[in-house]
Design an enzyme around this catalytic site. Structure first.
Site, PDB file in Angstrom:
ATOM      1  N   ASN A   9       0.818  -1.139  -0.083  1.00 51.68           N
ATOM      2  CA  ASN A   9       0.006  -0.233  -0.034  1.00 51.68           C
ATOM      3  C   ASN A   9       0.972   1.464  -0.115  1.00 51.68           C
ATOM      4  OD1 ASN A   9      -1.388   2.416   1.009  1.00 51.68           O
ATOM      5  ND2 ASN A   9      -3.162   0.955   1.697  1.00 51.68           N
ATOM      6  N   HIS A  12       1.055   6.273   1.906  1.00 44.15           N
ATOM      7  CA  HIS A  12       1.791   7.147   2.739  1.00 44.15           C
ATOM      8  C   HIS A  12       3.025   7.775   2.324  1.00 44.15           C
ATOM      9  CE1 HIS A  12      -1.075   6.587   5.927  1.00 44.15           C
ATOM     10  NE2 HIS A  12      -1.191   5.557   5.860  1.00 44.15           N
ATOM     11  N   HIS A  45      -5.598   3.610  -1.246  1.00 46.37           N
ATOM     12  CA  HIS A  45      -7.080   3.789  -0.735  1.00 46.37           C
ATOM     13  C   HIS A  45      -7.184   5.378  -1.295  1.00 46.37           C
ATOM     14  CE1 HIS A  45      -9.103   4.254   3.297  1.00 46.37           C
ATOM     15  NE2 HIS A  45     -10.003   4.532   2.233  1.00 46.37           N
ATOM     16  N   ARG A  47      -9.401   7.871  -0.253  1.00 42.66           N
ATOM     17  CA  ARG A  47     -10.407   8.381   0.709  1.00 42.66           C
ATOM     18  C   ARG A  47     -11.093   9.684   0.184  1.00 42.66           C
ATOM     19  NH1 ARG A  47     -10.005   7.837   6.011  1.00 42.66           N
ATOM     20  NH2 ARG A  47      -8.758   6.024   6.952  1.00 42.66           N
ATOM     21  N   ARG A  51      -6.683  12.820   1.704  1.00 36.75           N
ATOM     22  CA  ARG A  51      -5.882  13.097   2.505  1.00 36.75           C
ATOM     23  C   ARG A  51      -4.394  12.617   1.893  1.00 36.75           C
ATOM     24  NH1 ARG A  51      -6.923  10.025   8.002  1.00 36.75           N
ATOM     25  NH2 ARG A  51      -9.189  10.788   7.609  1.00 36.75           N
ATOM     26  N   GLU A  72      -8.938   0.382  -2.702  1.00 37.31           N
ATOM     27  CA  GLU A  72      -9.700   0.562  -1.686  1.00 37.31           C
ATOM     28  C   GLU A  72     -10.439   1.692  -1.575  1.00 37.31           C
ATOM     29  OE1 GLU A  72      -6.751   0.509   1.585  1.00 37.31           O
ATOM     30  OE2 GLU A  72      -6.915  -1.597   1.677  1.00 37.31           O
ATOM     31  N   THR A 103      -8.064   3.800   9.344  1.00 33.91           N
ATOM     32  CA  THR A 103      -9.104   2.989   9.599  1.00 33.91           C
ATOM     33  C   THR A 103      -9.221   2.287  11.050  1.00 33.91           C
ATOM     34  OG1 THR A 103      -8.691   2.500   7.124  1.00 33.91           O
ATOM     35  CG2 THR A 103      -9.929   0.960   8.386  1.00 33.91           C
ATOM     36  N   GLU A 153     -11.007  -9.245   3.486  1.00 29.35           N
ATOM     37  CA  GLU A 153      -9.792  -8.773   3.890  1.00 29.35           C
ATOM     38  C   GLU A 153      -9.799  -8.507   5.760  1.00 29.35           C
ATOM     39  OE1 GLU A 153      -7.137  -5.712   2.126  1.00 29.35           O
ATOM     40  OE2 GLU A 153      -6.186  -5.342   4.309  1.00 29.35           O
ATOM     41  N   HIS A 193      -3.668  -4.416   7.944  1.00 28.25           N
ATOM     42  CA  HIS A 193      -3.656  -3.063   8.758  1.00 28.25           C
ATOM     43  C   HIS A 193      -2.836  -2.956   9.943  1.00 28.25           C
ATOM     44  CE1 HIS A 193      -5.388   1.083   9.284  1.00 28.25           C
ATOM     45  NE2 HIS A 193      -5.372   0.592  10.692  1.00 28.25           N
TER      46      HIS A 193
HETATM   47  C1  LIG Z   1      -8.049  -0.088   4.844  1.00 26.13           C
HETATM   48  C2  LIG Z   1      -6.571  -0.234   5.476  1.00 26.13           C
HETATM   49  O1  LIG Z   1      -6.304  -0.703   6.520  1.00 26.13           O
HETATM   50  C3  LIG Z   1      -5.564   0.665   4.808  1.00 26.13           C
HETATM   51  O2  LIG Z   1      -6.026   1.164   3.232  1.00 26.13           O
HETATM   52  C4  LIG Z   1      -5.441   1.852   5.539  1.00 26.13           C
HETATM   53  O3  LIG Z   1      -6.577   2.637   5.480  1.00 26.13           O
HETATM   54  C5  LIG Z   1      -4.350   2.890   5.050  1.00 26.13           C
HETATM   55  O4  LIG Z   1      -4.694   4.082   5.019  1.00 26.13           O
HETATM   56  P1  LIG Z   1      -4.909   5.061   6.022  1.00 26.13           P
HETATM   57  O5  LIG Z   1      -3.648   5.108   6.985  1.00 26.13           O
HETATM   58  O6  LIG Z   1      -5.372   6.410   5.629  1.00 26.13           O
HETATM   59  O7  LIG Z   1      -6.181   4.704   6.953  1.00 26.13           O
HETATM   60  N1  LIG Z   2      -5.823  -2.927   3.882  1.00 28.48           N
HETATM   61  C1  LIG Z   2      -4.587  -2.487   4.707  1.00 28.48           C
HETATM   62  C2  LIG Z   2      -3.553  -1.764   3.981  1.00 28.48           C
HETATM   63  O1  LIG Z   2      -3.789  -1.652   2.715  1.00 28.48           O
HETATM   64  C3  LIG Z   2      -2.403  -1.554   4.585  1.00 28.48           C
HETATM   65  O2  LIG Z   2      -2.634  -0.962   6.099  1.00 28.48           O
HETATM   66  P1  LIG Z   2      -1.379  -0.231   6.631  1.00 28.48           P
HETATM   67  O3  LIG Z   2      -0.361  -1.376   6.469  1.00 28.48           O
HETATM   68  O4  LIG Z   2      -0.928   0.866   6.065  1.00 28.48           O
HETATM   69  O5  LIG Z   2      -1.939  -0.048   8.151  1.00 28.48           O
END
Ligand SMILES: CC(=O)[C@@H](O)[C@H](O)COP(=O)(O)O
Ligand SMILES: NCC(=O)COP(=O)(O)O
Length: 245
Positions: A9, A12, A45, A47, A51, A72, A103, A153, A193
């Protein structure tokens, strides 16, 4: 034992860019490096409050990813329209609250079956594989099956946030039971997560888990060691976990 896949993911990377309103670092670039380092897929994701990931990132990655996109999003008409336009390989429907830092929990599928049955059907009819981001809760797992989601998930946030060994062991047992229950119902089970380099192995060792989606910890490690090493180090830990090392 079956290999476990890694979805990286890159949200960030976009958080760092948005902090100053620059055009760097680019999550599109980060995704390409992560794929070269062995990521099996890229998760983003989008949002509602934008953000971190921006619409531009989604549309560019829809054209540039070499592996596959796990998109997502919240269950809203705005997001479903974007998903139906770009047709990613996967869509993972997640809960969203503007005031949340990240989340906070899983989607309440049981409380909105009609809405989710419609969303899952529309996405599936477009050739998209749908996943629901839920807690390791049998009622939610049953509801996910009922609304026709082929994937779920499991939210690992409570496991990741546990402050004592006992609490973490309890959360691990709860996740393990939920994963096995869902797998037994023919659902393909992912998890994610809050997973990082020091808590990932017990989760990765659960044999019924198909893929882990990990972002924050990989991006944080990439700030120190670079994205390529951050991804390969995570993959190594996950592989070791499956081998019982
Ligand atoms: C759904 C999930 O767990 C991740 O996509 C998480 O939402 C990361 O994005 P945020 O840190 O903005 O919540
Ligand atoms: N769905 C979880 C994700 O995509 C990544 O979550 P995180 O590792 O950033 O907390």
């Amino acid at each position: 034992m079956k290999e476990i896949l890694l979805g990286v993911n890159v949200d960030h990377v976009a958080t760092l860019r948005q902090a100053r309103g620059t055009n760097y670092p680019d999550p599109v670039h980060a995704a390409a490096v992560a794929e070269h380092a062995g990521a099996d897929g890229i998760t983003i994701h989008l949002r509602e409050d934008r953000r971190h990931i921006q619409d531009r990132d989604v549309y560019v990655m829809a054209k540039t990813l070499q592996t596959r996109m796990n998109f997502e999003c919240a269950v809203t008409e705005e997001m479903l329209a974007i998903a139906l336009e770009i047709k990613p390989a996967y869509v993972c429907l997640v809960p969203e609250k503007r005031e949340e830092l990240t989340t906070e929990g899983g989607l309440d599928v049981a409380g909105q079956k009609e809405k989710l049955t419609d969303a899952v059907k529309r996405l599936t009819d477009a050739g998209i594989k749908v996943s629901l981001f839920i807690d390791a809760d049998k009622t939610q797992i049953d509801a996910a099956k009922e609304v026709g989601a082929p994937y779920i998930e499991i939210h690992t946030g409570c496991y990741a946030d546990a402050t004592t060994d006992e609490e973490q062991a309890k959360e691990l047992a709860r996740i393990t039971e939920g994963v096995k229950y869902a797998h037994g119902k023919g659902i393909i089970v992912n998890a994610g997560h809050g997973l990082h380099y020091h808590n990932v192995k017990p989760i990765a060792a659960i044999p019924e888990i198909y893929e882990l989606n990990i972002g924050h910890a990989i991006v944080a490690r990439a700030a120190i060691d670079g994205m390529s090493k951050a991804v390969s180090d995570m993959r190594k830990l996950m592989k070791e976990a499956r081998q019982g090392i």
